[in-house]
Design a protein around this motif. Structure first.
Motif, PDB file in Angstrom:
ATOM      1  N   SER A  25       0.823  -1.208   0.000  1.00 21.70           N
ATOM      2  CA  SER A  25       0.000   0.000   0.000  1.00 21.70           C
ATOM      3  C   SER A  25       0.858   1.261   0.000  1.00 21.70           C
ATOM      4  CB  SER A  25      -0.943  -0.006   1.204  1.00 21.70           C
ATOM      5  OG  SER A  25      -1.865  -1.068   1.092  1.00 21.70           O
ATOM      6  N   LYS A  26       1.954   1.240   0.742  1.00 24.30           N
ATOM      7  CA  LYS A  26       2.845   2.397   0.764  1.00 24.30           C
ATOM      8  C   LYS A  26       3.467   2.645  -0.608  1.00 24.30           C
ATOM      9  CE  LYS A  26       5.338   3.561   4.173  1.00 24.30           C
ATOM     10  NZ  LYS A  26       6.266   3.737   5.266  1.00 24.30           N
ATOM     11  N   LEU A  27       3.857   1.572  -1.292  1.00 20.77           N
ATOM     12  CA  LEU A  27       4.425   1.719  -2.633  1.00 20.77           C
ATOM     13  C   LEU A  27       3.396   2.292  -3.607  1.00 20.77           C
ATOM     14  CD1 LEU A  27       6.469  -1.608  -2.929  1.00 20.77           C
ATOM     15  CD2 LEU A  27       7.385   0.718  -2.730  1.00 20.77           C
ATOM     16  N   VAL A  28       2.168   1.803  -3.522  1.00 16.72           N
ATOM     17  CA  VAL A  28       1.103   2.312  -4.386  1.00 16.72           C
ATOM     18  C   VAL A  28       0.840   3.786  -4.077  1.00 16.72           C
ATOM     19  CG1 VAL A  28      -1.360   2.123  -4.930  1.00 16.72           C
ATOM     20  CG2 VAL A  28       0.035   0.054  -4.740  1.00 16.72           C
ATOM     21  N   ALA A  29       0.796   4.139  -2.797  1.00 16.32           N
ATOM     22  CA  ALA A  29       0.544   5.533  -2.406  1.00 16.32           C
ATOM     23  C   ALA A  29       1.655   6.452  -2.901  1.00 16.32           C
ATOM     24  CB  ALA A  29       0.402   5.628  -0.889  1.00 16.32           C
ATOM     25  N   GLU A  30       2.896   6.024  -2.765  1.00 16.05           N
ATOM     26  CA  GLU A  30       4.021   6.838  -3.230  1.00 16.05           C
ATOM     27  C   GLU A  30       3.950   7.056  -4.742  1.00 16.05           C
ATOM     28  OE1 GLU A  30       7.469   4.756  -1.833  1.00 16.05           O
ATOM     29  OE2 GLU A  30       7.017   5.204   0.269  1.00 16.05           O
ATOM     30  N   LYS A  31       3.633   6.010  -5.475  1.00 14.63           N
ATOM     31  CA  LYS A  31       3.513   6.113  -6.932  1.00 14.63           C
ATOM     32  C   LYS A  31       2.369   7.054  -7.306  1.00 14.63           C
ATOM     33  CE  LYS A  31       4.412   4.715 -11.165  1.00 14.63           C
ATOM     34  NZ  LYS A  31       5.689   4.876 -11.826  1.00 14.63           N
ATOM     35  N   ALA A  32       1.236   6.909  -6.633  1.00 13.15           N
ATOM     36  CA  ALA A  32       0.078   7.762  -6.929  1.00 13.15           C
ATOM     37  C   ALA A  32       0.386   9.230  -6.642  1.00 13.15           C
ATOM     38  CB  ALA A  32      -1.125   7.298  -6.108  1.00 13.15           C
ATOM     39  N   LEU A  33       1.093   9.496  -5.552  1.00 11.59           N
ATOM     40  CA  LEU A  33       1.436  10.878  -5.226  1.00 11.59           C
ATOM     41  C   LEU A  33       2.426  11.462  -6.236  1.00 11.59           C
ATOM     42  CD1 LEU A  33       1.664  10.718  -1.340  1.00 11.59           C
ATOM     43  CD2 LEU A  33      -0.114  11.809  -2.724  1.00 11.59           C
ATOM     44  N   LEU A  35       2.575  10.668  -9.386  1.00 13.44           N
ATOM     45  CA  LEU A  35       1.782  10.962 -10.575  1.00 13.44           C
ATOM     46  C   LEU A  35       0.976  12.248 -10.390  1.00 13.44           C
ATOM     47  CD1 LEU A  35       0.563   7.371 -11.464  1.00 13.44           C
ATOM     48  CD2 LEU A  35       2.139   8.787 -12.777  1.00 13.44           C
ATOM     49  N   ALA A  36       0.441  12.447  -9.201  1.00 16.92           N
ATOM     50  CA  ALA A  36      -0.319  13.674  -8.920  1.00 16.92           C
ATOM     51  C   ALA A  36       0.584  14.899  -9.004  1.00 16.92           C
ATOM     52  CB  ALA A  36      -0.972  13.583  -7.549  1.00 16.92           C
ATOM     53  N   GLN A  37       1.835  14.770  -8.548  1.00 16.31           N
ATOM     54  CA  GLN A  37       2.774  15.898  -8.593  1.00 16.31           C
ATOM     55  C   GLN A  37       3.170  16.261 -10.020  1.00 16.31           C
ATOM     56  OE1 GLN A  37       5.981  14.572  -6.120  1.00 16.31           O
ATOM     57  NE2 GLN A  37       4.928  15.080  -4.210  1.00 16.31           N
ATOM     58  N   VAL A  38       3.186  15.274 -10.886  1.00 12.36           N
ATOM     59  CA  VAL A  38       3.561  15.510 -12.277  1.00 12.36           C
ATOM     60  C   VAL A  38       2.476  16.308 -13.012  1.00 12.36           C
ATOM     61  CG1 VAL A  38       3.987  14.326 -14.484  1.00 12.36           C
ATOM     62  CG2 VAL A  38       5.035  13.479 -12.395  1.00 12.36           C
ATOM     63  N   HIS A  39       1.262  16.270 -12.480  1.00 12.20           N
ATOM     64  CA  HIS A  39       0.133  16.945 -13.130  1.00 12.20           C
ATOM     65  C   HIS A  39      -0.543  17.943 -12.198  1.00 12.20           C
ATOM     66  CE1 HIS A  39       0.312  14.515 -16.750  1.00 12.20           C
ATOM     67  NE2 HIS A  39       0.514  13.463 -15.969  1.00 12.20           N
ATOM     68  N   PRO A  40       0.159  19.018 -11.838  1.00 15.82           N
ATOM     69  CA  PRO A  40      -0.434  20.015 -10.942  1.00 15.82           C
ATOM     70  C   PRO A  40      -1.651  20.705 -11.557  1.00 15.82           C
ATOM     71  CG  PRO A  40       1.634  20.821 -11.858  1.00 15.82           C
ATOM     72  CD  PRO A  40       1.498  19.381 -12.267  1.00 15.82           C
ATOM     73  N   GLU A  41      -1.733  20.685 -12.882  1.00 10.83           N
ATOM     74  CA  GLU A  41      -2.865  21.327 -13.543  1.00 10.83           C
ATOM     75  C   GLU A  41      -4.201  20.649 -13.228  1.00 10.83           C
ATOM     76  OE1 GLU A  41      -1.612  18.053 -16.376  1.00 10.83           O
ATOM     77  OE2 GLU A  41      -0.593  19.412 -15.017  1.00 10.83           O
ATOM     78  N   LEU A  42      -4.144  19.433 -12.713  1.00 12.35           N
ATOM     79  CA  LEU A  42      -5.367  18.699 -12.389  1.00 12.35           C
ATOM     80  C   LEU A  42      -5.913  19.020 -10.991  1.00 12.35           C
ATOM     81  CD1 LEU A  42      -4.450  15.199 -13.878  1.00 12.35           C
ATOM     82  CD2 LEU A  42      -5.867  17.003 -14.897  1.00 12.35           C
ATOM     83  N   ASN A  43      -5.142  19.769 -10.203  1.00 14.10           N
ATOM     84  CA  ASN A  43      -5.559  20.115  -8.835  1.00 14.10           C
ATOM     85  C   ASN A  43      -6.022  18.887  -8.054  1.00 14.10           C
ATOM     86  OD1 ASN A  43      -4.979  22.813  -8.699  1.00 14.10           O
ATOM     87  ND2 ASN A  43      -6.968  23.439  -9.495  1.00 14.10           N
ATOM     88  N   ILE A  44      -5.216  17.859  -8.071  1.00 19.74           N
ATOM     89  CA  ILE A  44      -5.547  16.599  -7.415  1.00 19.74           C
ATOM     90  C   ILE A  44      -5.441  16.753  -5.903  1.00 19.74           C
ATOM     91  CG2 ILE A  44      -4.774  14.206  -7.112  1.00 19.74           C
ATOM     92  CD1 ILE A  44      -3.919  14.297 -10.079  1.00 19.74           C
ATOM     93  N   ASP A  45      -6.427  16.220  -5.201  1.00 20.74           N
ATOM     94  CA  ASP A  45      -6.430  16.229  -3.742  1.00 20.74           C
ATOM     95  C   ASP A  45      -5.449  15.151  -3.257  1.00 20.74           C
ATOM     96  OD1 ASP A  45      -6.922  15.953  -1.019  1.00 20.74           O
ATOM     97  OD2 ASP A  45      -9.105  16.042  -1.235  1.00 20.74           O
TER      98      ASP A  45
END
Length: 70
Positions: A25-33, A35-45
């Protein structure tokens, strides 16, 4: 939300199953975060993404696979 407290409700800390699901779960969370950082234009929570990623496999404890002959 206290993710570890939720985990400990279903998995015994220190057991191989707990360690496996927690580390996955930690690995998945790190990967998801990342990806969210790479796309700041999406305003991901990011908080929601982290919580969802950490809890995505929580119900594995309730799954059993039938024995299959091989």
């Amino acid at each position: 939300m206290n993710i570890q407290q939720i985990f400990e409700k279903y998995y015994q800390p220190g057991t191989p199953l707990y360690n496996s699901v927690w580390s996955h779960s930690k690995l998945v969370a790190e990967k998801a975060l990342k990806l969210a950082q790479v796309h700041p234009e999406l305003n991901i929570d990011s908080d929601f993404v982290y919580e969802a990623a950490m809890l995505h496999d929580l119900s594995l404890i309730h799954i059993s696979e039938p024995t299959r002959p091989y």
